[in-house]
Scaffold this active site. Structure first.
Site, PDB file in Angstrom:
ATOM      1  N   ARG A  41      67.439  81.979 -25.324  1.00 39.69           N
ATOM      2  CA  ARG A  41      66.166  82.389 -25.475  1.00 39.69           C
ATOM      3  C   ARG A  41      65.968  83.635 -26.073  1.00 39.69           C
ATOM      4  NH1 ARG A  41      61.692  84.247 -25.945  1.00 39.69           N
ATOM      5  NH2 ARG A  41      59.957  84.437 -24.459  1.00 39.69           N
ATOM      6  N   HIS A  44      63.007  88.979 -27.782  1.00 38.72           N
ATOM      7  CA  HIS A  44      61.407  88.981 -27.566  1.00 38.72           C
ATOM      8  C   HIS A  44      61.219  90.399 -26.529  1.00 38.72           C
ATOM      9  CE1 HIS A  44      62.860  87.113 -23.851  1.00 38.72           C
ATOM     10  NE2 HIS A  44      61.735  87.575 -23.276  1.00 38.72           N
ATOM     11  N   HIS A  46      57.650  91.833 -24.242  1.00 40.00           N
ATOM     12  CA  HIS A  46      56.420  91.477 -23.462  1.00 40.00           C
ATOM     13  C   HIS A  46      55.770  92.664 -22.973  1.00 40.00           C
ATOM     14  CE1 HIS A  46      59.038  90.222 -20.591  1.00 40.00           C
ATOM     15  NE2 HIS A  46      59.613  89.074 -21.251  1.00 40.00           N
ATOM     16  N   GLU A  50      59.855  92.052 -16.345  1.00 42.97           N
ATOM     17  CA  GLU A  50      60.419  91.067 -15.926  1.00 42.97           C
ATOM     18  C   GLU A  50      61.631  91.168 -15.084  1.00 42.97           C
ATOM     19  OE1 GLU A  50      61.514  88.592 -19.322  1.00 42.97           O
ATOM     20  OE2 GLU A  50      63.382  87.842 -18.576  1.00 42.97           O
ATOM     21  N   HIS A  89      64.877  91.949 -25.302  1.00 46.75           N
ATOM     22  CA  HIS A  89      65.806  91.401 -24.475  1.00 46.75           C
ATOM     23  C   HIS A  89      66.084  89.903 -24.934  1.00 46.75           C
ATOM     24  CE1 HIS A  89      62.089  90.916 -21.977  1.00 46.75           C
ATOM     25  NE2 HIS A  89      62.808  89.778 -21.996  1.00 46.75           N
ATOM     26  N   GLU A 112      55.067  83.095 -20.465  1.00 48.33           N
ATOM     27  CA  GLU A 112      56.440  83.060 -20.921  1.00 48.33           C
ATOM     28  C   GLU A 112      56.454  82.291 -22.354  1.00 48.33           C
ATOM     29  OE1 GLU A 112      59.116  84.528 -20.573  1.00 48.33           O
ATOM     30  OE2 GLU A 112      60.786  83.518 -21.696  1.00 48.33           O
TER      31      GLU A 112
HETATM   32 MN    MN Z   1      61.348  87.867 -21.404  1.00 48.12          MN
END
Ligand code: MN
Ligand code: MN
Length: 335
Positions: A41, A44, A46, A50, A89, A112
């Site tokens: 993943r 990124h 945000h 999280e 992360h 997401e």
């Molecule tokens: Mn995340």
């Protein structure tokens, strides 16, 4: 979650339930993600905090905190992670079969599928700016992906110690670990019918905006009648068969059955209980947008109120009330 569409890519998939799908859930967005062994993943960040619980396999997480201190860790089933809003992360599935987990954002409108992605920023920055920013020729960036990666198949990382050594150029690490081994922690409440494990900013100090309770109920057991005075409860059913009743003003009460993969939601202060109606252990996790876990147990309240007063309300002998549990057992029957 089984009704939510999966976004599938090479390396893994994810599906999410936001307030748009689950109107009652205005405090939490839930994401269920699967990564293959080596599946990444991408890096990124945000706007939301999280929090996540691992439900299968192993995953390597990397994060850089606001003071520039890196952290790399491996998490397994029952472990949590927490990334404060804005801290970048990544996640990567490890061998032999990658991982699955459930992420919660502290915002019912978070997504997401719409995060700040490393590859998007590179692709939307002129090469001459990248050249100036990184102090290398613009040609260096000739092959960067022009579409974001989001989830992609990568190669398995080396051992954890090597990754930690590679990132610790200054030797500085964040003062508060971003992972917590909730499944292996000592229960806050325990009886012969089950237990309750808590992770909040008391013991998982980095998690200042999300608290959680991991509840295990043996067959025939009951997660006792209670409510939460400080936050709504967002539930994810991990395994087993549950029946929950929620009591609201009106009076109104609603009873629903839950299976693995289902989400439940109980508004702040509404009374509720959860029965194990299957013949295997029931396990679910309650997630709260709050720095601390708080609950009020009905039996705890009634056994710490003058017995004569309670007896007059319910037309029950004081001698019977004296037998009720007075220690907030969590899961009944306690013996
Ligand atoms: Mn995340
Ligand atoms: Mn609850």
């Amino acid at each position: 979650f089984n009704n939510a569409p999966k976004r599938v890519q090479n390396g893994g998939w994810a599906r999410q339930v936001t307030q748009a799908d689950f109107a009652i859930s205005d405090t939490i967005t839930g994401v269920n993600m699967r990564l293959t062994a080596g599946g990444i993943r991408e890096l990124h960040w945000h706007q939301a905090a999280e929090w996540a619980v691992m439900t299968y396999g192993s995953c390597r997480v990397t994060v850089l905190d606001a003071a520039g201190r890196p952290y790399v860790a491996d998490v397994n089933e029952g472990d949590l992670w927490y990334f404060p809003a804005g801290q970048l992360h990544s996640l990567q599935g490890l061998g032999p079969d990658g991982c699955e987990f459930v992420i919660c954002f502290d915002d019912g409108d978070a997504s997401e599928f719409n995060t700040l992605l490393l590859t998007d920023w590179f692709a939307h920055t002129p090469p001459e700016v990248l050249a100036k920013n990184f102090g290398v020729p613009a040609q260096t960036f000739a092959k960067i992906p022009l579409q974001n990666l989001w989830i992609f198949q990568g190669t398995l990382p080396g051992d954890l110690a090597s990754d930690r050594t590679a990132v610790s150029k200054t030797g500085r690490v964040p003062p508060h670990p971003v992972i917590f081994r909730l499944g292996a922690s000592a229960p806050a409440k325990e009886s012969k019918s089950g237990d309750v494990r808590i992770a909040d900013s008391n013991n998982f100090t980095v998690a200042t905006r999300i608290a959680a309770a991991l509840v295990t109920v043996r067959p025939g057991g009951l997660r006792e009648m209670h409510w939460h005075p400080n936050a709504d409860e967002w539930q994810y059913y991990i395994k087993g068969k549950a029946r929950m009743t929620v009591f609201d003003t009106g009076p109104n009460a609603m009873t629903m059955d839950f299976n693995a993969g289902d989400i439940g939601y109980v508004k702040k202060n509404l009374g509720h209980y959860v029965e194990n109606v299957g013949d295997t252990d029931l396990q679910f996790i309650g997630v709260f947008k709050a720095p601390r876990y708080q609950e009020i147990s009905l039996s705890d309240w009634l056994t710490h109120t003058p017995a004569a007063l309670v007896a007059q309300h319910l037309n029950i002998d004081e001698a019977i009330i004296a037998k009720w549990p007075d220690n907030g057992p969590g899961v009944m029957p306690h013996s």
